[in-house]
Scaffold this active site. Sequence first.
Site, mmCIF file in Angstrom:
data_model
loop_
_atom_site.group_PDB
_atom_site.id
_atom_site.type_symbol
_atom_site.label_atom_id
_atom_site.label_comp_id
_atom_site.label_asym_id
_atom_site.label_seq_id
_atom_site.Cartn_x
_atom_site.Cartn_y
_atom_site.Cartn_z
ATOM 1 C CG HIS A 430 39.133 39.903 31.942
ATOM 2 N ND1 HIS A 430 39.206 39.499 33.254
ATOM 3 C CD2 HIS A 430 40.192 39.324 31.308
ATOM 4 C CE1 HIS A 430 40.250 38.716 33.424
ATOM 5 N NE2 HIS A 430 40.867 38.585 32.249
ATOM 6 C CG ASP A 434 39.044 36.877 39.305
ATOM 7 O OD1 ASP A 434 38.885 35.649 39.328
ATOM 8 O OD2 ASP A 434 38.726 37.630 40.251
#
Length: 460
Positions: A430, A434
């Site tokens: 992450h 995204d």
Amino acid sequence: SCCHGNRNHLEDPPPEPKAHAGSTCSLSIRYGPILQFKLSDIGEGIMEVTVKEWYVKEGDKVSQFDSICEVQSDKASVTITSRYDGVIRKLYYDVDATALVGKPLVDIETESSPELTQEEDVVETPAMAHDEHTHQEIKGLKTQATPAVRRLAMENNIKLSEVVGTGKDGRILKEDILNFLSKQTGAILPPAPFQEIRPPPAAAAAPKSPPAAMPQAPPTPKPVFTGKDVTQPLTGFHKAMVKTMTAALKIPHFGYCDEVDVTRLVALRAELKPVAEGRGVKLSYMPFFIKAASLGLLQFPILNASVDEACQNITYKAAHNIGLAMDTSQGLLVPNVKNVQMLSVLDIAKELNRLQALGASGQLGTADLTGGTFTLSNIGSIGGTYAKPVILPPEVAIGALGKVQVLPRFDSAGQLIKAQIMKVSWSADHRIIDGATMCRFSNLWREYLENPACMVLDLK
């Protein structure tokens, strides 16, 4: 140090000339120089390995290129072979012991001329290819046998050159060794099973009851558990997993799950399976999953990237080296199929067949286990639907595939039908990926699998 460890293993010298009392150096001079055979650097920055199996014992004669032992690093298994003709005089390590690079592995009393020097006592054997790990040179003849079969032959003093192999291409099987041995010594009885729980000795007989009393049943002894806890050091691939998963813990994982209707893919694979078998290839669903992932990575290259430790630079990988998490007797291994973007579905199936065969025999090499850029884990082949896969650094994404289930679903006309449904669980780094990107990639991958004909348009 040339005489260390040999005074208990050298044969008694002839009566004359008599060796000086307490000296074994004169024996080594009589029978040839004793050289320390050292473990050389096998690459990848590896400084220690685990000795998994010895193919020789003290007193055995060896020739050049004979297998000495098999060692395992945290990356691959490697077979060490002899450079000299001679006799093994000392083994420096037991099985499962840790051997250090640059330290003596065995002592060999050579039969060659004195010009041999200690500088030549280093042997380096690269990770073996698919065909190399089952071969052993014996007096000019190439005999095919697995390490376990060679060990069985060695323990029973059987020369492989005298055994007729009944396996493929004349390969010697375990049954061939047992049949050969039974002809010499008679039938072989299997060992008695080990019993961990055994009752204590029967209690002393109770005194006889009076004639009028009811007979008393003897008390039933309670079983005594004699098992013991066993503590072992983490070695080989297990030790590598500790290191890799500790590094993975530093990555913030983003999870995403979805389901895929693979009804059409199931039908397509059923049509193509006999065609592939006619070409000598076993066709599973994984080649389709891997190729669909590669086509998706072309549209979303950030999922085929890596970041440096400081997370300041990102490298987009040109090659799609897609790994397959594989459950083996040695633990979790992740070999990868190189350059999937250039391969057909049949090419991928061939490579998977090769990797699975090597994984089953514990002979995956360093080249197969390194260089991965993206990973799929087929947890459904064992069981389960959803998983939470852990990213394999320096990769940035991984997918876990659940088992295919027949479930009720509605078609486009609203009719209830039976559908072949598979769950997929994705994890992504992450820090650079995204949720929207992961979702779009998954949707494209799902579309390829739900409509395999669409894959044909984009195949190269």
